[in-house]
Design a protein around this motif. Structure first.
Motif, PDB file in Angstrom:
ATOM      1  N   GLU A 119     122.545  31.994  -1.336  1.00  0.00           N
ATOM      2  CA  GLU A 119     122.446  30.958  -0.307  1.00  0.00           C
ATOM      3  C   GLU A 119     122.841  29.621  -0.945  1.00  0.00           C
ATOM      4  O   GLU A 119     122.028  28.952  -1.568  1.00  0.00           O
ATOM      5  N   THR A 126     120.655  30.586   8.246  1.00  0.00           N
ATOM      6  CA  THR A 126     120.839  30.973   6.847  1.00  0.00           C
ATOM      7  C   THR A 126     122.330  31.097   6.587  1.00  0.00           C
ATOM      8  O   THR A 126     123.031  31.753   7.353  1.00  0.00           O
ATOM      9  N   ARG A 144     128.929  33.280   5.587  1.00  0.00           N
ATOM     10  CA  ARG A 144     128.473  33.791   6.877  1.00  0.00           C
ATOM     11  C   ARG A 144     127.159  33.101   7.215  1.00  0.00           C
ATOM     12  O   ARG A 144     126.366  32.775   6.323  1.00  0.00           O
ATOM     13  N   SER A 199     131.139  33.528  10.762  1.00  0.00           N
ATOM     14  CA  SER A 199     131.682  33.503   9.400  1.00  0.00           C
ATOM     15  C   SER A 199     132.782  32.461   9.294  1.00  0.00           C
ATOM     16  O   SER A 199     133.352  32.021  10.294  1.00  0.00           O
ATOM     17  N   ARG A 206     125.678  35.492  14.666  1.00  0.00           N
ATOM     18  CA  ARG A 206     126.282  35.658  13.344  1.00  0.00           C
ATOM     19  C   ARG A 206     127.715  35.137  13.410  1.00  0.00           C
ATOM     20  O   ARG A 206     128.487  35.572  14.265  1.00  0.00           O
ATOM     21  N   LEU A 229     125.058  32.416   3.796  1.00  0.00           N
ATOM     22  CA  LEU A 229     125.208  33.260   2.608  1.00  0.00           C
ATOM     23  C   LEU A 229     126.676  33.292   2.209  1.00  0.00           C
ATOM     24  O   LEU A 229     127.562  33.309   3.070  1.00  0.00           O
ATOM     25  N   ASP A 230     126.930  33.351   0.901  1.00  0.00           N
ATOM     26  CA  ASP A 230     128.316  33.473   0.439  1.00  0.00           C
ATOM     27  C   ASP A 230     128.601  34.928   0.077  1.00  0.00           C
ATOM     28  O   ASP A 230     127.756  35.809   0.266  1.00  0.00           O
ATOM     29  N   ASP A 231     129.794  35.183  -0.440  1.00  0.00           N
ATOM     30  CA  ASP A 231     130.202  36.557  -0.751  1.00  0.00           C
ATOM     31  C   ASP A 231     129.335  37.222  -1.811  1.00  0.00           C
ATOM     32  O   ASP A 231     129.243  38.445  -1.866  1.00  0.00           O
ATOM     33  N   SER A 232     128.672  36.432  -2.658  1.00  0.00           N
ATOM     34  CA  SER A 232     127.793  37.008  -3.678  1.00  0.00           C
ATOM     35  C   SER A 232     126.414  37.354  -3.115  1.00  0.00           C
ATOM     36  O   SER A 232     125.601  37.945  -3.816  1.00  0.00           O
ATOM     37  N   GLY A 233     126.157  36.961  -1.868  1.00  0.00           N
ATOM     38  CA  GLY A 233     124.854  37.192  -1.260  1.00  0.00           C
ATOM     39  C   GLY A 233     123.880  36.054  -1.501  1.00  0.00           C
ATOM     40  O   GLY A 233     122.739  36.098  -1.046  1.00  0.00           O
TER      41      GLY A 233
END
Length: 163
Positions: free
Chosen positions: A148, A140, A114, A55, A53, A142-146
Motif C-alpha cells: 500500500e 485502499t 488498483r 485500476s 474496484r 495497492l501496487d503490483d507488489s501488493g
C-alpha cells in the motif's frame, strides 16, 4: 434493496452482458463523465453498491519523472473509486460533493495501482435516507507488489439537488 439510481442501473445493465464487455463498458461510462480519469487511463473492474474496484496502469501519460505512477494520478484513482462508491448509493435527487481528500504517500509505488472502495451498511443507508450528510469512504490503494504505497481518506458529503 435500495432504489437504483441512473449510475447503478447502467452498471446493472452492463453487467448482464458477456463478462468480457464489463470492464471496457463500465470504464467508458465512467470516463465519459469524469474526463480527467479517462485521460489518465483509469479502468473499472467492479462497480456495485457495496464495492468499487478500479485500476491505473503505470503507462507514460500517468508516470512521474522517476518512472512511477504520478502522485496526482494516485490521488485521482482514490478519488475516482470513492466517488463511484458514493455515486452508486446516492439517489438521483442528491448531489455528491468531495469534502476532503487526504493522501499520505508512504513509499514509492511499484508498477500499476488498483483501488478498492467500500461503504458500511450504515453509510449506504444514510445516503439513501438522509437529505444531507457525509461519510468517510474507505479506499485502499495497492501496487503490483501488493503493498500500500499511499494511505487515503476521502470524505464525501451529499445534499439534495437544488439546495
Amino acid at each position: 434493496m435500495p432504489k437504483r439510481n441512473r449510475l447503478a442501473l447502467a452498471a446493472h445493465l452492463i453487467q448482464r452482458l458477456p463478462r468480457c464487455l464489463h470492464e471496457p463498458l463500465l470504464s467508458r461510462l465512467f470516463c465519459s463523465q469524469v474526463r480527467f480519469a479517462g485521460t489518465a487511463g483509469v479502468r473499472i473492474q467492479k462497480l456495485s453498491d457495496s464495492e468499487v474496484r478500479m485500476s491505473l496502469a503505470n503507462h507514460r501519460r500517468a508516470r512521474n519523472h522517476i518512472g512511477g505512477v504520478h502522485a496526482a494520478a494516485m490521488a485521482l484513482l482514490a478519488e475516482s473509486a470513492s466517488g463511484c462508491m458514493v455515486g452508486m448509493n446516492l439517489p438521483d435527487h442528491k448531489l455528491p460533493l468531495i469534502k476532503t481528500l487526504k493522501v499520505d504517500y508512504l513509499r514509492r509505488a511499484s508498477g500499476s495501482l488498483r483501488a478498492i472502495a467500500t461503504l458500511t451498511p450504515e453509510q449506504r443507508r444514510a445516503m439513501q435516507e438522509e437529505d444531507r450528510g457525509e461519510a468517510l469512504v474507505q479506499v485502499t490503494l495497492l501496487d503490483d507488489s501488493g503493498a500500500e504505497p499511499v494511505r487515503c481518506e476521502m470524505r464525501w458529503a451529499w445534499v439534495r439537488k437544488g439546495n
